[in-house]
Structures are given as structure tokens and as C-alpha cells.
Motif scaffolding. Structure first.
Motif, PDB file in Angstrom:
ATOM      1  N   GLU A 168     -40.333   4.828 115.384  1.00 36.49           N
ATOM      2  CA  GLU A 168     -40.735   3.455 115.073  1.00 36.49           C
ATOM      3  C   GLU A 168     -40.263   3.049 113.687  1.00 36.49           C
ATOM      4  OE1 GLU A 168     -43.105   4.955 118.346  1.00 36.49           O
ATOM      5  OE2 GLU A 168     -42.705   5.763 116.348  1.00 36.49           O
ATOM      6  N   GLU A 169     -40.335   3.957 112.736  1.00 38.80           N
ATOM      7  CA  GLU A 169     -39.878   3.651 111.379  1.00 38.80           C
ATOM      8  C   GLU A 169     -38.369   3.470 111.331  1.00 38.80           C
ATOM      9  OE1 GLU A 169     -43.464   5.976 108.972  1.00 38.80           O
ATOM     10  OE2 GLU A 169     -41.564   6.995 109.380  1.00 38.80           O
ATOM     11  N   MET A 170     -37.632   4.282 112.085  1.00 43.61           N
ATOM     12  CA  MET A 170     -36.180   4.121 112.146  1.00 43.61           C
ATOM     13  C   MET A 170     -35.836   2.760 112.752  1.00 43.61           C
ATOM     14  SD  MET A 170     -33.468   5.964 111.259  1.00 43.61           S
ATOM     15  CE  MET A 170     -34.045   7.666 111.271  1.00 43.61           C
ATOM     16  N   ALA A 171     -36.540   2.380 113.802  1.00 41.31           N
ATOM     17  CA  ALA A 171     -36.302   1.083 114.435  1.00 41.31           C
ATOM     18  C   ALA A 171     -36.659  -0.060 113.502  1.00 41.31           C
ATOM     19  CB  ALA A 171     -37.114   0.981 115.723  1.00 41.31           C
ATOM     20  N   ALA A 172     -37.619   0.159 112.613  1.00 39.88           N
ATOM     21  CA  ALA A 172     -38.055  -0.887 111.688  1.00 39.88           C
ATOM     22  C   ALA A 172     -36.927  -1.320 110.756  1.00 39.88           C
ATOM     23  CB  ALA A 172     -39.249  -0.407 110.871  1.00 39.88           C
ATOM     24  N   ARG A 211     -29.549  -0.433 120.300  1.00 36.73           N
ATOM     25  CA  ARG A 211     -29.956  -1.388 119.269  1.00 36.73           C
ATOM     26  C   ARG A 211     -29.986  -0.765 117.871  1.00 36.73           C
ATOM     27  NH1 ARG A 211     -32.069  -6.378 120.871  1.00 36.73           N
ATOM     28  NH2 ARG A 211     -31.292  -6.841 122.956  1.00 36.73           N
ATOM     29  N   HIS A 212     -29.792   0.556 117.790  1.00 40.01           N
ATOM     30  CA  HIS A 212     -29.631   1.214 116.490  1.00 40.01           C
ATOM     31  C   HIS A 212     -28.184   1.119 115.992  1.00 40.01           C
ATOM     32  CE1 HIS A 212     -33.236   3.801 117.730  1.00 40.01           C
ATOM     33  NE2 HIS A 212     -33.601   3.327 116.557  1.00 40.01           N
ATOM     34  N   CYS A 213     -27.266   0.715 116.867  1.00 36.29           N
ATOM     35  CA  CYS A 213     -25.841   0.807 116.575  1.00 36.29           C
ATOM     36  C   CYS A 213     -25.258  -0.558 116.220  1.00 36.29           C
ATOM     37  CB  CYS A 213     -25.092   1.387 117.776  1.00 36.29           C
ATOM     38  SG  CYS A 213     -25.684   3.021 118.284  1.00 36.29           S
ATOM     39  N   ASN A 214     -24.285  -0.553 115.328  1.00 37.55           N
ATOM     40  CA  ASN A 214     -23.629  -1.783 114.896  1.00 37.55           C
ATOM     41  C   ASN A 214     -22.655  -2.287 115.961  1.00 37.55           C
ATOM     42  OD1 ASN A 214     -20.704  -0.776 114.180  1.00 37.55           O
ATOM     43  ND2 ASN A 214     -22.117   0.738 113.337  1.00 37.55           N
ATOM     44  N   MET A 215     -22.282  -3.564 115.839  1.00 38.15           N
ATOM     45  CA  MET A 215     -21.301  -4.177 116.734  1.00 38.15           C
ATOM     46  C   MET A 215     -20.126  -4.687 115.920  1.00 38.15           C
ATOM     47  SD  MET A 215     -22.328  -3.942 119.866  1.00 38.15           S
ATOM     48  CE  MET A 215     -21.430  -5.208 120.746  1.00 38.15           C
ATOM     49  N   TYR A 288     -25.646  -0.382 102.175  1.00 34.44           N
ATOM     50  CA  TYR A 288     -24.712  -0.199 103.282  1.00 34.44           C
ATOM     51  C   TYR A 288     -25.457   0.414 104.461  1.00 34.44           C
ATOM     52  CZ  TYR A 288     -20.281   1.095 105.562  1.00 34.44           C
ATOM     53  OH  TYR A 288     -19.235   1.212 106.427  1.00 34.44           O
ATOM     54  N   ASP A 289     -25.278  -0.161 105.660  1.00 30.83           N
ATOM     55  CA  ASP A 289     -26.066   0.334 106.779  1.00 30.83           C
ATOM     56  C   ASP A 289     -25.204   0.925 107.894  1.00 30.83           C
ATOM     57  OD1 ASP A 289     -25.440  -2.504 106.877  1.00 30.83           O
ATOM     58  OD2 ASP A 289     -26.623  -2.652 108.699  1.00 30.83           O
ATOM     59  N   ALA A 290     -24.805   0.149 108.881  1.00 31.12           N
ATOM     60  CA  ALA A 290     -24.060   0.571 110.078  1.00 31.12           C
ATOM     61  C   ALA A 290     -24.937   1.342 111.072  1.00 31.12           C
ATOM     62  CB  ALA A 290     -22.810   1.376 109.738  1.00 31.12           C
ATOM     63  N   TYR A 291     -25.755   2.280 110.593  1.00 33.51           N
ATOM     64  CA  TYR A 291     -26.808   2.920 111.378  1.00 33.51           C
ATOM     65  C   TYR A 291     -28.060   2.944 110.503  1.00 33.51           C
ATOM     66  CZ  TYR A 291     -23.032   4.562 114.419  1.00 33.51           C
ATOM     67  OH  TYR A 291     -21.951   4.621 115.262  1.00 33.51           O
ATOM     68  N   PRO A 292     -29.240   2.901 111.087  1.00 32.94           N
ATOM     69  CA  PRO A 292     -30.450   2.715 110.268  1.00 32.94           C
ATOM     70  C   PRO A 292     -30.801   3.870 109.352  1.00 32.94           C
ATOM     71  CG  PRO A 292     -31.029   3.054 112.585  1.00 32.94           C
ATOM     72  CD  PRO A 292     -29.546   2.848 112.532  1.00 32.94           C
ATOM     73  N   TRP A 294     -28.865   5.357 107.224  1.00 36.43           N
ATOM     74  CA  TRP A 294     -28.201   5.304 105.909  1.00 36.43           C
ATOM     75  C   TRP A 294     -29.005   4.513 104.886  1.00 36.43           C
ATOM     76  CZ3 TRP A 294     -25.538   9.188 106.943  1.00 36.43           C
ATOM     77  CH2 TRP A 294     -24.769   9.314 108.098  1.00 36.43           C
ATOM     78  N   PRO A 295     -29.592   3.365 105.228  1.00 42.88           N
ATOM     79  CA  PRO A 295     -30.443   2.699 104.247  1.00 42.88           C
ATOM     80  C   PRO A 295     -31.617   3.560 103.792  1.00 42.88           C
ATOM     81  CG  PRO A 295     -29.856   1.160 105.979  1.00 42.88           C
ATOM     82  CD  PRO A 295     -29.395   2.511 106.429  1.00 42.88           C
ATOM     83  N   LEU A 296     -32.200   4.330 104.721  1.00 46.32           N
ATOM     84  CA  LEU A 296     -33.329   5.179 104.354  1.00 46.32           C
ATOM     85  C   LEU A 296     -32.909   6.271 103.361  1.00 46.32           C
ATOM     86  CD1 LEU A 296     -35.108   5.555 107.828  1.00 46.32           C
ATOM     87  CD2 LEU A 296     -35.560   3.908 105.992  1.00 46.32           C
ATOM     88  N   ILE A 297     -31.762   6.891 103.622  1.00 44.13           N
ATOM     89  CA  ILE A 297     -31.256   7.913 102.703  1.00 44.13           C
ATOM     90  C   ILE A 297     -30.995   7.307 101.333  1.00 44.13           C
ATOM     91  CG2 ILE A 297     -29.276   9.412 102.218  1.00 44.13           C
ATOM     92  CD1 ILE A 297     -29.099   9.954 105.235  1.00 44.13           C
ATOM     93  N   SER A 298     -30.413   6.106 101.303  1.00 45.50           N
ATOM     94  CA  SER A 298     -30.114   5.452 100.030  1.00 45.50           C
ATOM     95  C   SER A 298     -31.384   5.077  99.272  1.00 45.50           C
ATOM     96  CB  SER A 298     -29.267   4.199 100.263  1.00 45.50           C
ATOM     97  OG  SER A 298     -28.029   4.526 100.851  1.00 45.50           O
ATOM     98  N   LEU A 299     -32.361   4.512  99.970  1.00 46.22           N
ATOM     99  CA  LEU A 299     -33.624   4.136  99.324  1.00 46.22           C
ATOM    100  C   LEU A 299     -34.297   5.343  98.689  1.00 46.22           C
ATOM    101  CD1 LEU A 299     -35.095   1.687 101.995  1.00 46.22           C
ATOM    102  CD2 LEU A 299     -34.270   1.061  99.717  1.00 46.22           C
ATOM    103  N   ASP A 300     -34.296   6.471  99.407  1.00 45.41           N
ATOM    104  CA  ASP A 300     -34.872   7.703  98.859  1.00 45.41           C
ATOM    105  C   ASP A 300     -34.095   8.179  97.639  1.00 45.41           C
ATOM    106  OD1 ASP A 300     -36.968   7.972 100.654  1.00 45.41           O
ATOM    107  OD2 ASP A 300     -35.832   9.243 102.037  1.00 45.41           O
TER     108      ASP A 300
END
Length: 392
Positions: A168-172, A211-215, A288-292, A294-300
Motif C-alpha cells: 500500500e505504501e509503494m502504491a501511495a 500501474r507501478h510502471c511508467n509509460m 526522479y521516479d520511473a518506478y515508485p 526510486w523516490p522512496l530510496i531518494s527520500l531516505d
């Protein structure tokens, strides 16, 4: 803290999406014109043009390298150099660093950076072939079916295991980015998205769903960089480049020793030190995102979640419009659209737009300092740039 040498003084962008009747040249000319006029300059005020790499059309790519834009923009015999910078998704940060260095060394006073590509209009199979195995080792990974979706999935699985991040957090992350895209007229996807829709979508590569993947999308953007000492006389809203940090961690994902962190801790530490700013000074995270994951890793890695786990921080709405730390306010590649190398350039241009106070309905109030990240290939490198409305 290093002395600030450069500032961004003008930006341009066209909508992302599928525009088969809009050529790469047309889009490039539109954004270059917008960026130059936004700065109150003319094409012959530009010393250097740095076009970034294009992937959909090899002829257009060669035109970019061979100074086509210099001729089309009326820069002949005034511009000093046309030189392409290409680092995949990391090109945004890399090209800004090159422009900063050219200005700091006295080789240029005003640099135009431009991206234009049409990967969204490629035939479906060509798009798949272009991106599926980019950065995947032909000897050690491709024979086993490894591909770019698997890259995102492996990193996500490792990150979830080490941090306790939930599905759920990844989807958020996807939902938060979509909320920003709803406010962005240039975004490819602007309809509301829910966590339930993300988690009920087709499984692509565990734990990532469609829906986790970029287009892939067509898109273009540009910006003008000037000497910091001249910036205030060019525009009343310059954005100063305060610090940068970067680190290469791998080529193939299988050779990275820490998929849950990559190089953002070290790159962030360097960028903060150069800028004289810290995590508490940041009001906008352009990630930078592309997959969800990467933002989490960057924020940490950048210590932006005030001691909380990044997944819980995003799920609590802290990165949404109105949240305590607005994140990737153009919608990112997951909602604005992945324009190949330009996906990161668009995130960077959005940082400038926000700091210039030109983001309209999605403008972050009282914004002074922002952090931007980028990474290329299979997230082979980690780049962190600190930007500010203040020179010091």
C-alpha cells in the motif's frame, strides 16, 4: 560551501503524451523559443547549446549532435559550441553540472539546454525493444530474461524487505504523483488514481503491477543557464545552482552491493555540504521516479522524512499537494510520462518553474530551496542537486 557560479534564467516545455504529428524538431523549436524569451534574451545571446540525447529517431539524434538547432535558431557565427551530453536518466543533473562548469571556467556566459524526443509515438514493439534490456548485461543477465521492469522489481523487493515498506505504501507513491499530475496541463495522465486501482492492476514483475510502471511519451523541454553575477539583471526570478553530488554504483543491477540505498546517501551529503544547506532547509523534493521505489530510496538517502520511513511518510500524504514536503510536482514519469532522457529533464525544469513562482495551480507557497535527483540506466548512478532562489 562553494561559491555559486550559475543560475537558471528561463524555461520552456511542451505537453507530454502521444503526438505523432508533432516532430521532434517542432517541439525543440517551441521549447527553445520559450526558454530564451522567458529569459528576455535572443538566440544570439547564447554562447553554448547543449542538446541532450534522443532515442526514438537516429536521424534526429545525429541532427542534434551536428548543430541543426544552431542553424534553425539563427545562432550561426555567434554560438561557440554545440555539444551533446548524454547520461540516460541522469542527463538532467549531468548537463546542468556541465553548464555550471562551462560558466565557472569562463568558457560560456549563457548556455541553452534542450531535450526533444518522441518515444511515445514509436510502434509498440520498437518501444519495448528500445527499453526492455537497456543497461542489462548481454553476457550475465539478458540470457535469464532480465529486463527493465525486473530492475525496478528487484530493487523494490529488496527495499521492502529491508525497510518494512508495504504494498500500500509503494502504491501511495503512484497516487501522490498522480495528484500533482491532475494539476499539470502538460501531464499525460490527469485522471484520479487510487491505491486500490494500483494494487488491482496486472502483475508485471513481482511486486510491481502495471500501474507501478511508467509509460513512454513524446515530450520536450529546455532551460537557459547564465552566470550567477548576471542572473539578477536578466530576470527577477533566477534559480541558483547551490550544490551537486553524485556517485556511480554499478552498470548492471546485479553488481550493486546495496539496492536499498544506491548512492544517494553519499551524493546527498556532498550536495548539502556544497550548498551550505541541509534537509531541514528543503521545501520541495523533485525526485526522479520511473518506478515508485526510486523516490522512496531518494527520500531516505537525503534524510527528508524527519526520521520516519519514506513509505509511511508518503502514505500519510506528506508529499501530496498541501503536504509538508511536496514531491515531483509535475507528476513525474509515472504520470506526466516517460520521455526517455527527457523524463529527468522535465523533473528538473519543474524544479526551476516552482522556484521561479511560475507553477500556477500547483505552485508551492513560500518556496526558497529545492532538491532534485536523477539516475540513469539501471539506476547506475545517483545525482543530487540543491537549487535555491537565494545565491547564498
Amino acid at each position: 560551501m562553494k561559491q555559486v557560479k550559475s543560475a537558471v534564467v528561463g524555461i520552456g516545455e511542451v505537453p507530454s503524451g502521444k503526438f505523432p504529428d508533432r516532430s521532434e524538431l517542432e517541439a525543440a523549436m517551441i521549447v527553445c523559443r520559450e526558454a530564451i524569451l522567458d529569459a528576455g534574451l535572443s538566440p544570439r545571446d547564447i554562447d553554448v547549446i547543449l542538446p541532450v540525447g534522443a532515442l526514438a529517431n537516429s536521424h534526429w539524434q545525429v541532427d542534434l549532435v551536428f548543430s541543426r538547432l544552431c542553424e534553425e535558431l539563427g545562432m550561426l557565427r555567434s554560438v561557440k559550441m554545440n555539444c551533446q551530453v548524454m547520461a540516460g536518466g541522469a542527463t538532467s543533473s549531468s548537463v546542468l553540472t556541465v553548464a555550471d562548469a562551462l560558466i565557472a571556467s569562463g568558457q560560456a556566459k549563457r548556455v541553452l539546454v534542450v531535450h526533444s524526443d518522441a518515444v511515445g509515438s514509436l510502434p509498440k514493439q520498437r518501444g519495448i525493444d528500445l527499453f526492455a534490456t537497456t543497461g542489462v548485461s548481454e553476457e550475465w543477465e539478458a540470457p535469464y530474461g532480465h529486463n527493465m521492469n525486473a530492475v525496478g522489481a528487484l530493487a523494490a523487493a529488496r527495499y521492502m524487505h529491508e525497510t518494512g515498506t508495504t504494498e500500500e505504501e509503494m502504491a501511495a507513491v503512484c497516487v501522490s504523483l498522480r495528484k500533482w499530475a491532475e494539476l499539470n496541463p502538460h501531464a499525460m495522465y490527469r485522471t484520479p488514481l487510487t491505491i486500490e486501482e494500483v494494487l488491482s492492476s496486472k502483475m508485471i514483475a513481482t511486486p510491481l503491477r502495471s500501474r507501478h510502471c511508467n509509460m513512454l511519451a513524446d515530450g520536450a523541454s529546455a532551460f537557459v543557464v547564465a552566470a550567477a553575477e548576471d542572473a539578477a539583471s536578466i530576470t527577477d526570478s533566477p534559480v541558483y545552482v547551490r550544490g551537486h553530488g553524485s556517485l556511480v554504483t554499478h552498470y548492471t543491477l546485479s553488481q550493486d552491493t546495496d539496492l536499498a540505498k544506491l548512492g544517494f546517501v553519499e551524493a546527498g551529503r556532498q550536495a548539502y555540504a556544497e550548498s551550505g544547506l541541509g534537509p531541514k532547509d528543503i521545501q520541495l523534493a523533485s525526485i526522479y521516479d520511473a518506478y515508485p521505489v526510486w523516490p522512496l530510496i531518494s527520500l531516505d538517502g537525503l534524510d527528508l522524512c524527519r526520521g520516519e520511513r519514506a513509505g509511511a511518510f508518503v502514505a500519510a500524504g506528506e508529499t501530496d499537494p498541501g503536504g509538508s514536503l511536496p514531491m515531483t510536482t509535475n507528476g513525474g514519469m509515472l504520470s506526466m510520462g516517460h520521455t526517455a532522457v527527457g523524463g529527468g529533464v522535465a523533473v528538473l525544469v519543474e524544479s526551476f518553474r516552482q522556484l521561479m513562482g511560475k507553477a500556477g495551480e500547483r505552485q508551492v507557497p513560500n518556496l526558497v530551496n529545492a532538491v532534485e535527483t536523477a539516475s540513469g540506466g539501471t539506476w547506475m548512478d545517483s545525482h543530487v542537486t540543491i537549487l535555491s532562489r537565494e545565491a547564498a
